[in-house]
Structure formats: structure tokens, C-alpha cells
Scaffold this motif. Structure first.
Motif, short mmCIF file in Angstrom:
data_model
loop_
_atom_site.label_atom_id
_atom_site.label_comp_id
_atom_site.label_asym_id
_atom_site.label_seq_id
_atom_site.Cartn_x
_atom_site.Cartn_y
_atom_site.Cartn_z
N LEU A 65 0.86 -1.18 0.00
CA LEU A 65 0.00 0.00 0.00
C LEU A 65 0.90 1.22 0.00
CD1 LEU A 65 -2.85 1.28 0.29
CD2 LEU A 65 -2.52 1.15 2.78
N GLU A 66 0.58 2.18 -0.88
CA GLU A 66 1.44 3.35 -1.07
C GLU A 66 0.59 4.61 -1.16
OE1 GLU A 66 5.06 3.17 -3.73
OE2 GLU A 66 3.77 4.48 -4.93
N PHE A 67 1.10 5.69 -0.54
CA PHE A 67 0.44 6.99 -0.57
C PHE A 67 1.42 8.00 -1.18
CE2 PHE A 67 -1.56 4.69 2.85
CZ PHE A 67 -2.91 4.94 2.65
N ASN A 68 0.89 8.85 -2.05
CA ASN A 68 1.71 9.86 -2.70
C ASN A 68 1.02 11.21 -2.59
OD1 ASN A 68 2.32 11.55 -5.36
ND2 ASN A 68 4.09 10.25 -4.98
N ARG A 69 1.82 12.26 -2.36
CA ARG A 69 1.24 13.60 -2.20
C ARG A 69 2.19 14.63 -2.80
NH1 ARG A 69 -0.36 15.66 3.70
NH2 ARG A 69 -2.10 14.24 3.25
N PRO A 70 1.67 15.60 -3.57
CA PRO A 70 2.53 16.72 -4.02
C PRO A 70 2.87 17.61 -2.84
CG PRO A 70 0.25 17.07 -4.70
CD PRO A 70 0.31 15.69 -4.12
N ILE A 71 4.15 17.96 -2.73
CA ILE A 71 4.61 18.82 -1.63
C ILE A 71 4.70 20.26 -2.11
CG2 ILE A 71 6.46 19.23 0.02
CD1 ILE A 71 7.16 16.27 -0.20
N ARG A 72 5.35 20.45 -3.26
CA ARG A 72 5.45 21.74 -3.92
C ARG A 72 5.21 21.50 -5.40
NH1 ARG A 72 10.47 25.13 -1.16
NH2 ARG A 72 9.61 25.19 0.97
N PRO A 73 5.14 22.56 -6.20
CA PRO A 73 4.89 22.34 -7.63
C PRO A 73 5.86 21.39 -8.30
CG PRO A 73 4.61 24.66 -7.09
CD PRO A 73 5.11 24.00 -5.86
N THR A 74 7.11 21.32 -7.84
CA THR A 74 8.09 20.44 -8.47
C THR A 74 8.56 19.32 -7.56
OG1 THR A 74 9.85 21.98 -7.81
CG2 THR A 74 8.93 22.23 -10.02
N TRP A 75 7.94 19.20 -6.38
CA TRP A 75 8.32 18.17 -5.43
C TRP A 75 7.11 17.30 -5.09
CZ3 TRP A 75 12.97 16.70 -3.41
CH2 TRP A 75 14.07 17.55 -3.62
N SER A 76 7.36 16.00 -4.89
CA SER A 76 6.32 15.09 -4.42
C SER A 76 6.94 14.10 -3.45
CB SER A 76 5.68 14.34 -5.60
OG SER A 76 6.62 13.51 -6.25
N GLY A 77 6.11 13.56 -2.57
CA GLY A 77 6.58 12.62 -1.57
C GLY A 77 5.75 11.35 -1.59
N THR A 78 6.38 10.23 -1.26
CA THR A 78 5.72 8.92 -1.26
C THR A 78 6.05 8.20 0.04
OG1 THR A 78 5.88 8.76 -3.67
CG2 THR A 78 5.48 6.72 -2.46
N LYS A 109 8.73 2.35 3.22
CA LYS A 109 9.41 3.11 2.17
C LYS A 109 9.06 4.59 2.27
CE LYS A 109 9.70 3.61 -2.87
NZ LYS A 109 9.23 3.11 -4.18
N LEU A 110 10.08 5.43 2.11
CA LEU A 110 9.91 6.88 1.99
C LEU A 110 10.69 7.34 0.76
CD1 LEU A 110 10.38 8.14 5.66
CD2 LEU A 110 8.24 7.98 4.38
N GLU A 111 10.07 8.23 -0.02
CA GLU A 111 10.72 8.70 -1.25
C GLU A 111 10.34 10.15 -1.52
OE1 GLU A 111 11.45 6.42 -5.27
OE2 GLU A 111 9.46 7.38 -5.34
N GLY A 112 11.32 10.93 -1.95
CA GLY A 112 11.08 12.30 -2.39
C GLY A 112 11.58 12.47 -3.81
N VAL A 113 10.78 13.14 -4.64
CA VAL A 113 11.10 13.29 -6.06
C VAL A 113 11.01 14.76 -6.44
CG1 VAL A 113 10.49 12.66 -8.43
CG2 VAL A 113 10.23 10.97 -6.58
N TYR A 114 12.06 15.25 -7.09
CA TYR A 114 12.05 16.60 -7.69
C TYR A 114 12.12 16.45 -9.20
CZ TYR A 114 13.81 20.98 -9.57
OH TYR A 114 13.97 22.11 -10.33
N THR A 115 11.23 17.12 -9.89
CA THR A 115 11.24 17.12 -11.36
C THR A 115 11.14 18.56 -11.84
OG1 THR A 115 8.83 16.80 -11.40
CG2 THR A 115 10.21 14.83 -11.58
N GLY A 116 11.93 18.87 -12.86
CA GLY A 116 11.88 20.20 -13.45
C GLY A 116 10.68 20.34 -14.37
N SER A 117 10.94 20.51 -15.65
CA SER A 117 9.86 20.65 -16.63
C SER A 117 9.22 19.32 -16.99
CB SER A 117 10.37 21.32 -17.90
OG SER A 117 11.37 20.51 -18.52
N GLY A 118 9.84 18.22 -16.61
CA GLY A 118 9.33 16.91 -16.98
C GLY A 118 9.95 16.34 -18.23
N ASP A 119 10.68 17.15 -18.99
CA ASP A 119 11.36 16.65 -20.18
C ASP A 119 12.58 15.81 -19.78
OD1 ASP A 119 9.54 18.04 -21.71
OD2 ASP A 119 10.81 19.83 -21.82
N HIS A 120 13.02 14.99 -20.74
CA HIS A 120 14.15 14.12 -20.44
C HIS A 120 15.41 14.91 -20.14
CE1 HIS A 120 16.88 10.75 -20.49
NE2 HIS A 120 17.53 11.21 -21.54
N GLY A 121 15.59 16.06 -20.75
CA GLY A 121 16.78 16.87 -20.52
C GLY A 121 16.69 17.79 -19.33
N SER A 122 15.57 17.81 -18.62
CA SER A 122 15.42 18.70 -17.49
C SER A 122 16.05 18.10 -16.23
CB SER A 122 13.94 18.99 -17.24
OG SER A 122 13.26 17.80 -16.87
#
Length: 757
Positions: A526-539, A580-593
Motif C-alpha cells: 500500500l502506497e500513498f503519494n502527495r505533491p509537496i510543492r509544484p516540483t516536489w512530491s513525496g511517497t 518506504k519513503l521517497e522524495g522526487v524533484y522534477t523540473g519541466s518533466g522533459d528528459h533533458g530537465s
């Protein structure tokens, strides 16, 4: 994220408070002053004195009929327009009667009227009588020039065709004809002196304002011959300078000639600001906009620029707002009225894909409405509405979304209508791919897999998703059931919930190379995910996993072919409960970002035989443009502490690690670090070329893994590779064909699908 090129964002109606481009100036302001009517009477008297003085200075006598080309006048009537002030519905009007004027030397200077006019003037009809003629014109307020805030003045030339009448009897008022300002043979009057005075005829206290008048004058200079039109244009220039409320030209006959006096009345000094209706406009912005004007005479041109900047603030943010009224109150207080269109109601309409007609929808309206950041009572923003349309599209259940603002029944408010076209709810699909990177030869066939899946993307009309899939290859096989609720009902943080069950079989050659064994894992979580900031999310998640090794016949085995242990507990299978704990930062979402991922797993030993360990893993990536090419840099690393399964060690080498080596051939350990650099450049069409270099190491941790499987297989623990390749965009993702060299002078082809991990 799927592309959003198909967003249609339209507005088919005109709002009461419409959106306007930032570059356009505000229009249709009704800018009026309280004592404007009294200025009309002063203008009339002043122009009368001006004509009388010219008449005396020119020795006017009876009209000379020897000028047939000037009489009767053939030019059109001079007209003015009556302006009704919308806010108060009050029309201000002034009229007057000119006396008889007879022309001999200067037949063109007949009579004049001073009026504040608009560009579109109403016409007056012409009538004649055998008696005397007199002219009457209406005085009106108006908006002149490019700025709607600037009041301006105009001298309107009129001619009286009058004859003397004995007895001083009253004359009958008739409309007068006006002479065109473009007449080439218009007579001129010699001006000996030009002065600036206040409305009472005294010198101005502020010499800087007097300088502003002289700066504005163009034609009116001492010892110059002027026409009435040129004086009129200079009056316009004085008013349009923005500092003056009124300007009246007065001609005085002196011994040296005609003295031209401009009697001006400056605007009030700015002492304060009252702003109403600005709910979203920052007070600091207003303070900065008006800060330079405190204690100074109000300049209407500068005020016009400030109003434009306020309207531009709304326009840049896509907000439905603007300055709707401006007034100067007594005491120099500036009153600013701002109109902002608030959202009154938001409604959803489902449309048929083919006909475009409204139809019943499968999605619950509240499921869509909760995705919107636009709420009732907010000032409507077109940019925010566009983002809302994109958000609804990313739900994956809509083919098309358009937002249409409409005028609401309540004045100053707007209704939002969202048109949506739904996608089919779900169905079966089949496909194929690769289970991992391939190094060519027989390895390529061994990694090919086929897949069969059923998915439903909108269960119960709540955007809940169900996915059941089976992937099967020569060695690999995975059966998975996923259920996802992308937004838990009642949660205001956009928290999603995912439940999964998976049974997988993968080859154990990454760590235990040379052994013909299969790693079998059964996982539920069972997994929960939530956006933290516009470019950050936590799981955050909790998983139970049961893992073990089997031989070709499916029988459990405890050691590989060189007697290295396959389980940490010594049993046929290892059981573990993982938090499990995970934090993800994504820029524009493109492969080069830019991208950064940090995850941690902790084994919870609720039972003595359950494994207890802590695993940390991190990945980072960034890209930059170099001319027409792109440089992509990536770095990954991890570490494990505690008692963990040997086949769970970090494997280094292969298509998604260090190219030039087989999968896992560099080493395996408790720790690892892999760095990569790629320089890609376009070749033609969807094909691009790439140069790359990789390096990986187990940081000397290979021997710390239970049984030292890497050391038993003589793996070096570190290595690098470099080479070149081509990429081809396809429906499956980028197809990668690469040729690599390693530090052992070995050469190898690599084939992969998708971007490198």
C-alpha cells in the motif's frame, strides 16, 4: 505526462469586465471635475474679450461687401457635442450669445467660442432671417486625444454675418457657420507679447508651471503673426501637458500691439489616494506607483501611465480586472475605482465527440471540480483557467477540455462553463518490449517479452484506475494487479492511494552470473503519494515481500553453482516487511530537465526470521544546451546496512549502467556509484546521434555481500566504457542502438527501449 497540444481554451462571449492585452491603454474613462461648469462661463467671457480687443486694435468698422469671396460663408457649421456623464446621468451645458461684429481688415476673425469637445461632434442646422444673426453653441465635457484621462480645450471658429440695427433691439439667435481651419488664406494677427497668468490674471506662484506652459507652446511667440487655429492648437498643447485644469487665451490691445495672455488653472496637488474594489491588487504596488507624485501637482499624463501600469498588472496575470473610474476630490485626494470580475458559478458540460451536442457524462462533476484551482468568489484569471484545463487533461479520462467564461446575472461577476469530451473507460491491450538491456546475440532474444493487459481508467466515475497485466518472456514473467485512487475523497492535499499485488520471476544472473537460476518474488503493498510543492512530491508506503531462488524445474535452491548463499535467512525464502519513503524533484518533466530522487527502505523485523536492513538510493540528472546539441549528466548511488538478500545487492554494468560490459559484469556490492555523460545531436528527422562515457564502482563493498558473489566471479568492482550510437523516436519510446568500448578493450553492442535510467 501526455502532451497538451489539443487544449482548446476559448471565450465566446463579451464580459462586463473583459480581458485586455497588456499593451493596450485603458479606454472610456469618465474623468470629470466638480467646477467644470463654471469654467464654461469664464471661457465665454474670455473669448468675447479676445474678439473685442482684436476689434479695437484693428479699427473695426462696418462690414465691407467688397469681399464677395468671403461672403456668404460656404464652410460647414461649427458644431459641438453634448456629453452625458454615465455615472451621474447629468448633462452639463452652457450657451451664450455673441453680439454683432463687423469685419473690414480681418474678415476671418469674427467670433470664437472656447469649448471642451469630443472628436465626434453633433451637427447643428442652419437657418437664416432677414434681421441680425447671432450664434449659439453648446459647451460640453469630453475626452480628447489618445488618453481618455486628458481633458482638452479647443477654439472653435465661427463667423457672424451681422448688420447694425438701430434702437439696440434684441437680436434673434441663429446658428452660425464655422470656418475651416485648413483655409489657406486665413488672416493672421500680429502678437507683440505672450504671457502666462493664473485665472485671476496674476502671475503664477510656481515658476516651474509657467515654464511648462512656455515649453508646450509652439506657435505663440512674441512678434509672431498667428491665426486663431494656431492659438487653438497651443491651448490644446498646454492642456495636454497634463498639469492644467483649464486654459483660456486672452488678447489685450496695448500700445506696442496685441498681448496674448494664457490664463491657466493648475491641477490640485496630490495629497492622498483612496482605492476601492482592488481585492487582489497589492497595496505595495499602488504605493510604488504613486510614490513619486505625493505633494506634486497632479499630471494627467503621468496619471494615465500609472493607470495603464495597474491595468497591465491585471493583464500580465490574466486577471479580469481594470481601473474603471478616476476622480480628484477636494484636498488633492485621488479616488481610484477598480472593477474585478469574481467567479460566480462553475459548471461542467459533457459533449459528444462526434456531434458536439451535450450528453450525460460518466464522470462525477465533483471529481472534475476538485481538480480546479479556480474557486467561487475568486477574481477570474485566464492563465489560471488554462492551467486548470491542463490539469483536467492530465487526469487521463478526457480527450478535450475547453473553458468558456460567460457574464453572470450579478453585475461584475463571471460564470465559468467547462466543456469536456470523455475518453472510453477502458479495455484490453497487447504489446511487447524488453525486460532489460541487451548486449546482442542470444541475449537479445532472451530479453524479449510479450504483454496482455486490461485497464479501466475511470472506475465509478471517480477517476479511480484498475490495471491488470501479464508480461511473459523466455525467462521473465510478471503478473500484476494495481488499483489507484488519484485523489482520496475528503483530502485537501491531493493525496493518492495505490494498492498492488505482484508475482514476478526474473533471472538471477545479475549477481549470480553463470548460474541457471530464477529469483521468484511475491509482493503486496500500500502506497500513498502527495505533491509537496509544484516540483516536489513525496511517497510513503508499506510492502510485504517473499523472495527465494528456484532452479530450472521450479525447485527451491539455497546456493548457486559455486556455493554462494541465495538467501539471507538460510531458509528457502526470505520474508521482509518494508517501510518506504521517497522524495522526487522534477523540473519541466522533459528528459533533458533536472531531476532528483532520494528513497529509503527500512526492513521491519516483526518476526525473528524477517530481515532487518536499511537501503538508501539516490539519482540525479541535469541537462544543458551546447549549440545545437544537448549535454546530459547523471549520477546515481546507494548503500545498504544490515542483513539483506545477496541477490538484492547493487549490480553494476550493462545497458542502463556502464556500457561496454554485460549486465552486472563490473561488480555487485552493498554500495555503488555510477556516473554518465551523454552528448546528443540531431541527424535527420526523428534520428539523433549520441556520444557517451560511463563509469561505475562498488566502492570496495563487493566482499561485504553475503558469500561475496562478485569476488567469487572475479569481478573487478569498477570500470568505465565509452562509445557512440543512434536514437530513433518510436511509439514504444526512444529506440537505442549503441556501440561501446570498455577499459578492457572489449567491444559490445547495446540495444534498449526508452531513456536510460
Amino acid at each position: 505526462m501526455p502532451p497538451n497540444d489539443d487544449i482548446v481554451f476559448t471565450s465566446r462571449s463579451t464580459l462586463r469586465i473583459p480581458h485586455f492585452p497588456p499593451s493596450s491603454s485603458h479606454s472610456s474613462f469618465r474623468f470629470c471635475f466638480r467646477n467644470l461648469a463654471s469654467q464654461f462661463d469664464q471661457s465665454c467671457k474670455s473669448i468675447s474679450h479676445f474678439i473685442d480687443s482684436v476689434k479695437r486694435g484693428s479699427k473695426l468698422s462696418h462690414f465691407n461687401h467688397s469681399f464677395p469671396h468671403l461672403w456668404p460663408p460656404t464652410l460647414p457649421f461649427c458644431s459641438s457635442k453634448k456629453v452625458t456623464q454615465q455615472e451621474s446621468s447629468i448633462s452639463r451645458r452652457a450657451s451664450w450669445n455673441w453680439g454683432s461684429v463687423f469685419v473690414e481688415k480681418y474678415p476671418l476673425i469674427c467670433s470664437a467660442s472656447m469649448s471642451l469637445i469630443q472628436s465626434d461632434m453633433s451637427s447643428k442646422s442652419e437657418s437664416e432671417d432677414s434681421g441680425k444673426r447671432q450664434g449659439m453653441e453648446d459647451m460640453s465635457t469630453g475626452l480628447v486625444g489618445k488618453s481618455s484621462l486628458l481633458c482638452s480645450a479647443s477654439l472653435a471658429l465661427t463667423r457672424s454675418d451681422e448688420s447694425n440695427q438701430s434702437g439696440g433691439s434684441e437680436s434673434k439667435e441663429l446658428p452660425q457657420k464655422g470656418y475651416s481651419a485648413a483655409r489657406v488664406d486665413e488672416e493672421r494677427v500680429l502678437i507683440s507679447e505672450v504671457l502666462v497668468r493664473n485665472k485671476d490674471g496674476e502671475e503664477l506662484e510656481r515658476k516651474d508651471l509657467e515654464l511648462e506652459v512656455f515649453t508646450a507652446l509652439k506657435a505663440s511667440r512674441p512678434n509672431s503673426a498667428l491665426t486663431v487655429r494656431e492659438v487653438q492648437e497651443d491651448v490644446h498643447r498646454i492642456i495636454n501637458s497634463g498639469y492644467f485644469y483649464s486654459c483660456i487665451p486672452v488678447a489685450v490691445d496695448t500700445r506696442d500691439g496685441i498681448r496674448l495672455i494664457f490664463q491657466v488653472e493648475p491641477n490640485q496637488e496630490f495629497q492622498g489616494l483612496v482605492c476601492e474594489g482592488a481585492n487582489v491588487l497589492p497595496a505595495k504596488f499602488l504605493e510604488e506607483a504613486f510614490r513619486d507624485g505625493y505633494g506634486k501637482v497632479v499630471n494627467l499624463r503621468h496619471l494615465d501611465e500609472v493607470i495603464s501600469s495597474i491595468n497591465g498588472w491585471y493583464g500580465e496575470r490574466g486577471l479580469f480586472g481594470r481601473v474603471s473610474a478616476v476622480d480628484i476630490l477636494s484636498g488633492g485626494i485621488l479616488s481610484l475605482q477598480v472593477s474585478e470580475a469574481e467567479v460566480n458559478n462553475i459548471s461542467i458540460r459533457f459533449l459528444d465527440k462526434k456531434t458536439g451536442e451535450p450528453i450525460p457524462g460518466n464522470t462525477r462533476p465533483e471529481t472534475i471540480l476538485r481538480q480546479l484551482t479556480t474557486k467561487k468568489g475568486q477574481v477570474y484569471s485566464m492563465l489560471q483557467g488554462k492551467r486548470d484545463a491542463e490539469t483536467v487533461l492530465t487526469m487521463g479520462i478526457m480527450e478535450d477540455v475547453s473553458i468558456i467564461p460567460q457574464p453572470a446575472a450579478d453585475a461584475g461577476k463571471v460564470d465559468i462553463l467547462m466543456n469536456v469530451v470523455e475518453r472510453p473507460g477502458g479495455g484490453f491491450s497487447a504489446g511487447g518490449g524488453l525486460s532489460c538491456g541487451s548486449t546482442g546475440g542470444a541475449g537479445l532474444l532472451s530479453t524479449l517479452i510479450g504483454s496482455l493487459a486490461y485497464s479501466h481508467r475511470n472506475l465509478f466515475g471517480r477517476n479511480q484506475k484498475l490495471h491488470v497485466s501479464l508480461e511473459k518472456g523466455q525467462v521473465d514473467s510478471t503478473f500484476r494487479i494495481n488499483y489507484t485512487d488519484p485523489w482520496i475523497e475528503g483530502d485537501d492535499k491531493r493525496t493518492s492511494r495505490t494498492m498492488m499485488v505482484q508475482n514476478s520471476r526474473t533471472p538471477g544472473t545479475l549477481v549470480h552470473g553463470g548460474s541457471n537460476l530464477t529469483i521468484v518474488r511475491v509482493t503486496a503493498g500500500l502506497e500513498f503519494n502527495r505533491p509537496i510543492r509544484p516540483t516536489w512530491s513525496g511517497t510513503a508506503g508499506l510492502y510485504f515481500q517473499r523472495a527465494g531462488a528456484q532452479d530450472e524445474k521450479g525447485e527451491p535452491i539455497l546456493k548457486d553453482n559455486i556455493k554462494c548463499p541465495l538467501t539471507a535467512s538460510g531458509n528457502a525464502v526470505d520474508n521482509m516487511l518494508l517501510a518506504k519513503l521517497e522524495g522526487v524533484y522534477t523540473g519541466s518533466g522533459d528528459h533533458g530537465s533536472s531531476m532528483f530522487v532520494l528513497s529509503m527502505e527500512q526492513g521491519l523485523p516483526f518476526l525473528p526470521e524477517w530481515l532487518c536492513f536499511n537501503r538508501v538510493n539516490a539519482r540525479a540528472r541535469t541537462g544543458m544546451e551546447i549549440g545545437f546539441s544537448q549535454l546530459l549528466l547523471s549520477l546515481s548511488g546507494g548503500h545498504v546496512v544490515g542483513n539483506f538478500c545477496p541477490h538484492e545487492a547493487f549490480a553494476i554494468g550493462g545497458t542502463n549502467s556502464v556500457r561496454g560490459y554485460e549486465e552486472g559484469a563490473v561488480g555487485s556490492g552493498r554500495s555503488y556509484a555510477v556516473g554518465c555523460g551523454e552528448l546528443s545531436f540531431p541527424l535527420f528527422g526523428p534520428v539523433e546521434g549520441v556520444f557517451f562515457a560511463d563509469y561505475g564502482t562498488d566502492l570496495g563493498s563487493g566482499a561485504s555481500v553475503l558469500g561475496d558473489p562478485a569476488g567469487a566471479r572475479m569481478k573487478t568492482g569498477s570500470g568505465f566504457g565509452y562509445g557512440f550510437g543512434i536514437r530513433l523516436e518510436s511509439p514504444l519510446g526512444p529506440l537505442r542502438l549503441e556501440y561501446a568500448f570498455n577499459d578492457k578493450s572489449e567491444k559490445r553492442f547495446h540495444f534498449g527501449v526508452g531513456h536510460r535510467n
